[in-house]
Design a protein around this motif. Structure first.
Motif, PDB file in Angstrom:
ATOM      1  N   PRO A  27      32.154  35.073  59.768  1.00 29.20           N
ATOM      2  CA  PRO A  27      32.757  36.010  58.805  1.00 29.20           C
ATOM      3  C   PRO A  27      34.284  35.957  58.873  1.00 29.20           C
ATOM      4  O   PRO A  27      34.862  35.827  59.960  1.00 29.20           O
ATOM      5  CB  PRO A  27      32.227  37.373  59.259  1.00 29.20           C
ATOM      6  N   ALA A  28      34.916  36.041  57.720  1.00 33.46           N
ATOM      7  CA  ALA A  28      36.381  35.976  57.671  1.00 33.46           C
ATOM      8  C   ALA A  28      37.022  37.275  58.108  1.00 33.46           C
ATOM      9  O   ALA A  28      38.194  37.297  58.481  1.00 33.46           O
ATOM     10  CB  ALA A  28      36.835  35.622  56.256  1.00 33.46           C
ATOM     11  N   LEU A  29      36.271  38.368  58.064  1.00 30.77           N
ATOM     12  CA  LEU A  29      36.858  39.686  58.319  1.00 30.77           C
ATOM     13  C   LEU A  29      35.892  40.545  59.110  1.00 30.77           C
ATOM     14  O   LEU A  29      34.694  40.572  58.831  1.00 30.77           O
ATOM     15  CB  LEU A  29      37.193  40.373  56.990  1.00 30.77           C
ATOM     16  N   LEU A  30      36.419  41.219  60.121  1.00 29.50           N
ATOM     17  CA  LEU A  30      35.652  42.243  60.821  1.00 29.50           C
ATOM     18  C   LEU A  30      35.868  43.553  60.080  1.00 29.50           C
ATOM     19  O   LEU A  30      36.988  44.065  60.024  1.00 29.50           O
ATOM     20  CB  LEU A  30      36.114  42.363  62.278  1.00 29.50           C
ATOM     21  N   ASP A  76      41.287  54.301  58.481  1.00 31.04           N
ATOM     22  CA  ASP A  76      41.590  55.584  57.849  1.00 31.04           C
ATOM     23  C   ASP A  76      42.293  55.393  56.514  1.00 31.04           C
ATOM     24  O   ASP A  76      42.383  56.326  55.719  1.00 31.04           O
ATOM     25  CB  ASP A  76      42.485  56.411  58.784  1.00 31.04           C
ATOM     26  N   ARG A  77      42.809  54.184  56.289  1.00 38.70           N
ATOM     27  CA  ARG A  77      43.513  53.886  55.043  1.00 38.70           C
ATOM     28  C   ARG A  77      43.115  52.494  54.574  1.00 38.70           C
ATOM     29  O   ARG A  77      42.716  51.653  55.381  1.00 38.70           O
ATOM     30  CB  ARG A  77      45.040  53.934  55.269  1.00 38.70           C
ATOM     31  N   PRO A  78      43.247  52.208  53.261  1.00 32.81           N
ATOM     32  CA  PRO A  78      42.937  50.862  52.768  1.00 32.81           C
ATOM     33  C   PRO A  78      43.883  49.832  53.370  1.00 32.81           C
ATOM     34  O   PRO A  78      45.039  50.139  53.684  1.00 32.81           O
ATOM     35  CB  PRO A  78      43.139  50.986  51.249  1.00 32.81           C
ATOM     36  N   ARG A  79      43.394  48.629  53.526  1.00 31.52           N
ATOM     37  CA  ARG A  79      44.227  47.547  54.038  1.00 31.52           C
ATOM     38  C   ARG A  79      45.307  47.201  53.004  1.00 31.52           C
ATOM     39  O   ARG A  79      44.990  46.916  51.848  1.00 31.52           O
ATOM     40  CB  ARG A  79      43.364  46.318  54.313  1.00 31.52           C
ATOM     41  N   PRO A  80      46.598  47.230  53.383  1.00 33.61           N
ATOM     42  CA  PRO A  80      47.648  46.888  52.417  1.00 33.61           C
ATOM     43  C   PRO A  80      47.602  45.402  52.069  1.00 33.61           C
ATOM     44  O   PRO A  80      47.092  44.597  52.854  1.00 33.61           O
ATOM     45  CB  PRO A  80      48.945  47.250  53.156  1.00 33.61           C
ATOM     46  N   PRO A  81      48.119  45.022  50.902  1.00 35.85           N
ATOM     47  CA  PRO A  81      48.037  43.619  50.487  1.00 35.85           C
ATOM     48  C   PRO A  81      48.843  42.678  51.376  1.00 35.85           C
ATOM     49  O   PRO A  81      48.535  41.496  51.456  1.00 35.85           O
ATOM     50  CB  PRO A  81      48.590  43.632  49.054  1.00 35.85           C
ATOM     51  N   VAL A  82      49.871  43.204  52.047  1.00 31.18           N
ATOM     52  CA  VAL A  82      50.680  42.385  52.951  1.00 31.18           C
ATOM     53  C   VAL A  82      50.766  43.093  54.298  1.00 31.18           C
ATOM     54  O   VAL A  82      51.065  44.287  54.359  1.00 31.18           O
ATOM     55  CB  VAL A  82      52.105  42.152  52.388  1.00 31.18           C
ATOM     56  N   GLN A  83      50.488  42.350  55.351  1.00 32.33           N
ATOM     57  CA  GLN A  83      50.512  42.916  56.697  1.00 32.33           C
ATOM     58  C   GLN A  83      51.939  43.325  57.064  1.00 32.33           C
ATOM     59  O   GLN A  83      52.863  42.532  56.978  1.00 32.33           O
ATOM     60  CB  GLN A  83      50.007  41.858  57.673  1.00 32.33           C
ATOM     61  N   LYS A 135      43.991  24.600  61.367  1.00 33.01           N
ATOM     62  CA  LYS A 135      44.184  23.520  60.395  1.00 33.01           C
ATOM     63  C   LYS A 135      42.859  22.865  60.032  1.00 33.01           C
ATOM     64  O   LYS A 135      42.594  22.532  58.879  1.00 33.01           O
ATOM     65  CB  LYS A 135      45.135  22.465  60.974  1.00 33.01           C
ATOM     66  N   SER A 136      42.037  22.640  61.051  1.00 34.74           N
ATOM     67  CA  SER A 136      40.770  21.960  60.827  1.00 34.74           C
ATOM     68  C   SER A 136      39.819  22.798  59.986  1.00 34.74           C
ATOM     69  O   SER A 136      39.133  22.282  59.098  1.00 34.74           O
ATOM     70  CB  SER A 136      40.128  21.631  62.178  1.00 34.74           C
ATOM     71  N   LEU A 137      39.766  24.107  60.247  1.00 29.61           N
ATOM     72  CA  LEU A 137      38.831  24.981  59.535  1.00 29.61           C
ATOM     73  C   LEU A 137      39.324  25.360  58.146  1.00 29.61           C
ATOM     74  O   LEU A 137      38.526  25.666  57.261  1.00 29.61           O
ATOM     75  CB  LEU A 137      38.582  26.251  60.349  1.00 29.61           C
ATOM     76  N   GLN A 138      40.659  25.363  57.966  1.00 31.49           N
ATOM     77  CA  GLN A 138      41.272  25.723  56.686  1.00 31.49           C
ATOM     78  C   GLN A 138      40.687  27.014  56.110  1.00 31.49           C
ATOM     79  O   GLN A 138      40.138  27.028  54.993  1.00 31.49           O
ATOM     80  CB  GLN A 138      41.113  24.581  55.677  1.00 31.49           C
ATOM     81  N   PRO A 139      40.788  28.107  56.865  1.00 31.87           N
ATOM     82  CA  PRO A 139      40.274  29.375  56.330  1.00 31.87           C
ATOM     83  C   PRO A 139      41.134  29.848  55.168  1.00 31.87           C
ATOM     84  O   PRO A 139      42.296  29.462  55.031  1.00 31.87           O
ATOM     85  CB  PRO A 139      40.404  30.333  57.527  1.00 31.87           C
ATOM     86  N   ASP A 140      40.540  30.682  54.318  1.00 27.67           N
ATOM     87  CA  ASP A 140      41.304  31.259  53.213  1.00 27.67           C
ATOM     88  C   ASP A 140      42.458  32.074  53.771  1.00 27.67           C
ATOM     89  O   ASP A 140      42.276  32.905  54.666  1.00 27.67           O
ATOM     90  CB  ASP A 140      40.404  32.157  52.356  1.00 27.67           C
ATOM     91  N   ARG A 141      43.649  31.818  53.263  1.00 25.32           N
ATOM     92  CA  ARG A 141      44.822  32.551  53.729  1.00 25.32           C
ATOM     93  C   ARG A 141      44.913  33.884  53.002  1.00 25.32           C
ATOM     94  O   ARG A 141      44.739  33.963  51.793  1.00 25.32           O
ATOM     95  CB  ARG A 141      46.096  31.737  53.478  1.00 25.32           C
ATOM     96  N   ASP A 142      45.185  34.911  53.759  1.00 22.03           N
ATOM     97  CA  ASP A 142      45.274  36.267  53.223  1.00 22.03           C
ATOM     98  C   ASP A 142      46.428  36.953  53.936  1.00 22.03           C
ATOM     99  O   ASP A 142      46.408  37.106  55.157  1.00 22.03           O
ATOM    100  CB  ASP A 142      43.963  37.013  53.474  1.00 22.03           C
ATOM    101  N   SER A 143      47.448  37.340  53.171  1.00 17.57           N
ATOM    102  CA  SER A 143      48.641  37.934  53.775  1.00 17.57           C
ATOM    103  C   SER A 143      48.381  39.316  54.361  1.00 17.57           C
ATOM    104  O   SER A 143      49.256  39.888  55.009  1.00 17.57           O
ATOM    105  CB  SER A 143      49.764  38.034  52.733  1.00 17.57           C
ATOM    106  N   SER A 144      47.168  39.841  54.162  1.00 16.69           N
ATOM    107  CA  SER A 144      46.869  41.182  54.673  1.00 16.69           C
ATOM    108  C   SER A 144      46.282  41.161  56.079  1.00 16.69           C
ATOM    109  O   SER A 144      46.118  42.210  56.690  1.00 16.69           O
ATOM    110  CB  SER A 144      45.891  41.894  53.736  1.00 16.69           C
ATOM    111  N   ARG A 145      45.962  39.959  56.598  1.00 15.51           N
ATOM    112  CA  ARG A 145      45.277  39.919  57.891  1.00 15.51           C
ATOM    113  C   ARG A 145      45.506  38.584  58.589  1.00 15.51           C
ATOM    114  O   ARG A 145      45.950  37.610  57.988  1.00 15.51           O
ATOM    115  CB  ARG A 145      43.780  40.143  57.706  1.00 15.51           C
ATOM    116  N   ASN A 146      45.171  38.580  59.864  1.00 16.82           N
ATOM    117  CA  ASN A 146      45.249  37.377  60.677  1.00 16.82           C
ATOM    118  C   ASN A 146      44.065  36.459  60.341  1.00 16.82           C
ATOM    119  O   ASN A 146      42.951  36.942  60.158  1.00 16.82           O
ATOM    120  CB  ASN A 146      45.177  37.780  62.161  1.00 16.82           C
TER     121      ASN A 146
END
Length: 659
Positions: free
Chosen positions: A251-254, A259-266, A381-392
Motif C-alpha cells: 500500500p502507498a499510504l498508511l 484530526d485534520r485532512p492531509r494538506p496537499p503539500v507536506q 528509484k527501482s520501485l518508482q512509486p507515485d510521487r505525492d508532495s503530501s507524504r513520504n
C-alpha cells in the motif's frame, strides 16, 4: 562473525550469542569483523570525497526545503559538578580536529555534491549565565534559548554543521546544547564516540595530562569514497530484486486517521512528546524477547505494528527503520553518518497471535538486514512509486531503537529529548531508547494531521498494549488490549481526550451566536495592525485581509443574491484562499471547498451535487475550474483582488441562511 553477511534462516532458533549480536547490530553497536575485509584505505591528500550513500539521500531531501531545519538534531550534554570552560572549549576543538566529518561542508562540483573539509576552527563557546534569574525560570529559559538555536536552519554550503551553546544554570550545573546536521552523526556517534571522547579529553586537560585517545586510522571522507566505489564495483541485482519482490503491491499510504485532512503539500511541522515505560514492563519486554529468541527491537516493532493495525484496520503495513553500516573495526570509533534506511513490511490478520506475528517480524528483519547494503535511494528509484508532495514515499511511519548509552563518567550525561525542533519528516516517528531506568523515548508527529491529545492517547494505548503482550503473547492481535482503564470503564469514550488541553472558557450567548463574519469583524476592530495570515512571501494584517475580503464580497454579491447561493471554491491552501472564504461569507453566501489535487471526476460531482451557482478560483486552476463549472460562471480571485476596492458586505447573514 559478521551478522550482515548471514543469510536469513527463519526457522532456525537464535542462540543466546547470536541473539545478543543481532541486538547490537540493530541498535548500531556493531561488532567488528576481523579479517573479513581489507582495511579502508586513506584517500590521497587533496582528493575531495563524495557524499556517502546515506548523506546523498539527506542532501537530496534537504534541497526540497532549504529554509527549514529539516535535518537539525539537538542534543544536550548535562554537566553536574565544577566546569572549566576553557578545558571544555579545548576538548571540543580537539574533537573537531580528530573528526573531519564535524568540520565538513558540501559543495557541488560538476553537478555532484562533494565533501569539503574545513580548517580546524577555534571553539569559543557562547556562555549564557542564568543564575540571576529566579530558580523556577532558569530551566524554561535555557530550553527557550536552545530551541531558538535548534530551529535555525543549517547552511550545508557555508556551515558549520555543528553548533554549540553553553548555559550555566547554577554554580555547578551546566547544559551544553548542541545542534548538529543529521548528515554528520548517528546514534553510535553520540553515545559511543562523542560523549566518551569529550569526557576523556576534558578530564585529561583539567588534570594537565595529554590526550589519552588514539588518532583515528581513517576519516569519514575515506569511508564515503570507499563505499561509493564498493557499491559501484559490487553492484548486484539480487539484493535489489529482493526489495522489488518484497515491496511489490504494498500500500502507498498508511491510513492512520488524523484530526485534520492531509494538506496537499507536506509542511514538515511537528511536535515531540516524550514517554517512559515502567522499569518492570521494560524488563518483562526484554525477558519476552529472550524467551521467544528475538531481540528487543523485533518485539517493540511487532507491538508497534499491532498498534497501527488496531488503529487503521490495515493488514499490510510498511514501517521504516534504520540499520548501521559500521561493521568494520576502523569505523568503530569514528564520528559520522553510517545509517541506511530499511522498509519492513508486516502482514497481519485477525486470527494471528502475537507470538506468530513476532516470528514473522523476526524473519522479515533478518531478510532485510542481509540485503541492507542497498541504499534506500536505489530502492525508491527501482520501485518508482507515485510521487505525492503530501507524504513520504514508501512509508509514512518510522520506528527506531537507539544504540545503548555506555555508562557515562560521573557528573556527565547526554540526551536527545530536551529540545524540540518543531519538525517531523514523517506522519509518525517513534524512537525508543533502552536505559538502565527503563525504556524511554520520543514521538515526532505531524501537527498538520494530529492534535497533541491524540498522540498522548496513542502512547497511553501503546503501553496498555505492551502490558497485554507480556501478560499473554499467545493472544490474537485483534484481542490484545489497547484501551486505557478510563476508556474501558466508560468514563472516557475512545475519541475523547483524557484531559482538556486548555482551561475551560465560558462564552456569553451573544458571543456564541455570532457568525464567522461578525467574529472576524471584531478581531479587525480590536487588532487591525496584527498579522492575521502569513505565508512565504506574503503577510496580511487583519485590516488588509478585511479589505481583500470586501473586494471578494463586492464581486460575488450579484451571484450570491438575496437567497444566499453556494459558491464552489477551487483554490490552493494559501492566504488568498482565506480572503475568498471570508468574502463569500460576507456576501451572504455559503462556500463549498474543492481541493485542486483531487480527481476531476470527483470535483465535478461535488459541484453538481451541491447546486453551486458559480466557481471561484485562481489563475493557476482556471482551466480546471472551467471544466468543472458545467456552464456555471467562473470568477477569478486574482482579478478580483487586483481590481478596485469593494464596498464591503452586501447583506446581513442570519442563522436561517443556507450553510
Amino acid at each position: 562473525m559478521s551478522i550482515e553477511s548471514q543469510p536469513a534462516v527463519p526457522d532456525a532458533p537464535l542462540s543466546e550469542q547470536k541473539r545478543r549480536l543481532l541486538e547490537k547490530y540493530l541498535r548500531g553497536d556493531v561488532p567488528p569483523s576481523p579479517g573479513a575485509h581489507d582495511l579502508i584505505p586513506r584517500r590521497p591528500a587533496g582528493l575531495a570525497a563524495p557524499l556517502s550513500a546515506g548523506q546523498h539521500q539527506i542532501w537530496l531531501h534537504s534541497q526540497m526545503a532549504p529554509g527549514l531545519p529539516l535535518y537539525n538534531e539537538p542534543l544536550t550534554v548535562h554537566r553536574i559538578g565544577p566546569l572549566d570552560v576553557a578545558a571544555l572549549e579545548w576538548s571540543l576543538c580537539e574533537i573537531l580536529r580528530r573528526h573531519e566529518a564535524w568540520r565538513t561542508t558540501v559543495a557541488v562540483v560538476g553537478g555532484e555534491p562533494v565533501q569539503v573539509v574545513q580548517a580546524v576552527p577555534r571553539v569559543a563557546l557562547p556562555v549564557v549565565d542564568l543564575r540571576s534569574l529566579p530558580e523556577i525560570e532558569r530551566e524554561p529559559e535555557a530550553l527557550r534559548l536552545a530551541t531558538e538555536d535548534a530551529r535555525r536552519p543549517i547552511d550545508l554550503v557555508r556551515g558549520p554543521l555543528a553548533r554549540f551553546r553553553l548555559i550555566r544554570l547554577r554554580d555547578e550545573e551546566h547544559r551544553l546544547y548542541i545542534t548538529l546536521h543529521q548528515m554528520i552523526f548517528d546514534g553510535v556517534s553520540m553515545y559511543s564516540v562523542f560523549l566518551p571522547e569529550l569526557t576523556a579529553l576534558y578530564e585529561a586537560r583539567v588534570g594537565g595530562r595529554p590526550s589519552p585517545l588514539r588518532e583515528p586510522s581513517v576519516q569519514y571522507g575515506d569511508f564515503a569514497l570507499w563505499q561509493v566505489r564498493r557499491l559501484r564495483e559490487a553492484a548486484s541485482s539480487s539484493a535489489l530484486d529482493y526489495w522489488r519482490r518484497q515491496l511489490e503491491g504494498a500500500p502507498a499510504l498508511l491510513e492512520l486517521a488524523g484530526d485534520r485532512p492531509r494538506p496537499p503539500v507536506q509542511s514538515f511541522r511537528g511536535d515531540q512528546p516524550t514517554f517512559a515505560l515502567p522499569k518492570t514492563l521494560s524488563e518483562q519486554l526484554k525477558a519476552l524477547s529472550r524467551r521467544e529468541e528475538t531481540t528487543l527491537f523485533m518485539t517493540l516493532l511487532a507491538a508497534f505494528n499491532v498498534l497501527l493495525y488496531r488503529y487503521t484496520g490495515q493488514e499490510d503495513i510498511l514501517v521504516g527503520t534504520v540499520t548501521t553500516r559500521r561493521g568494520r573495526p576502523e569505523l568503530d570509533r569514528l564520528l559520522g553518518f553510517f545509517l541506511n534506511t530499511l522498509v519492513l513490511r508486516t502482514r497481519l490478520s485477525e486470527e494471528l497471535s502475537f507470538r506468530e506475528l513476532l516470528r514473522n517480524v523476526r524473519e522479515t528483519t533478518l531478510e532485510a538486514l542481509s540485503r541492507g547494503d542497498v541504499p534506500i535511494e536505489e530502492v525508491v528509484k527501482s520501485l518508482q512509486p507515485d510521487r505525492d508532495s503530501s507524504r513520504n514515499p514508501l512509508f509514512q511511519v518510522m520506528f527506531i531503537l537507539e544504540p545503548p548509552l555506555p555508562p557515562p563518567r560521573p557528573g556527565w550525561n547526554l540526551t536527545q529529548m530536551d529540545v524540540d525542533t518543531g519538525i517531523s519528516r514523517f506522519d509518525l516517528y517513534l524512537e525508543a531508547d533502552d536505559r538502565p531506568q527503563g525504556i524511554i523515548g520520543r514521538v515526532r508527529y505531524s501537527t498538520d494531521l494530529f492534535e497533541r491529545a491524540t498522540i498522548d492517547r496513542l502512547l497511553q494505548r501503546f503501553e496498555v498494549l505492551l502490558e497485554g503482550i507480556v501478560a499473554d503473547p499467545g493472544q490474537r492481535v485483534a484481542a490484545l488490549p489497547v484501551l486505557t482503564p478510563l476508556e474501558r470503564s466508560g468514563a472516557l469514550r475512545p475519541g475523547d481526550a483524557a484531559e482538556p488541553d486548555r482551561p475551560v472558557v465560558s462564552f456569553t450567548r451573544e458571543a456564541i451566536e455570532q457568525s464567522i463574519v461578525q467574529r472576524f469583524a471584531r478581531q479587525v476592530q480590536k487588532h487591525p495592525a496584527r498579522i492575521a495570515v502569513r505565508e512565504a512571501g506574503r503577510e496580511w494584517t487583519y485590516a488588509a485581509l478585511d479589505e481583500a475580503a470586501d473586494r471578494v464580497a463586492a464581486a460575488m454579491a450579484p451571484t450570491v443574491g438575496e437567497e444566499g447561493a453556494r459558491i464552489a471554491l477551487l483554490l490552493d491552501h494559501d492566504a488568498v484562499m482565506i480572503a475568498g472564504i471570508l468574502g463569500v461569507l460576507k456576501a451572504g453566501g455559503a462556500y463549498v471547498p474543492l481541493d485542486p489535487g483531487h480527481p476531476a471526476e470527483r470535483l465535478s460531482h461535488i459541484v453538481a451535487d451541491c447546486l453551486a451557482s458559480a466557481v471561484l478560483t485562481n489563475e493557476r486552476n482556471r482551466s480546471l475550474a472551467q471544466a468543472l463549472a458545467g456552464g456555471r460562471m467562473v470568477h477569478s480571485l486574482d482579478e478580483i483582488l487586483s481590481g478596485p476596492p469593494g464596498a464591503g458586505r452586501r447583506r446581513i447573514v442570519s442563522p436561517d441562511d443556507t450553510a
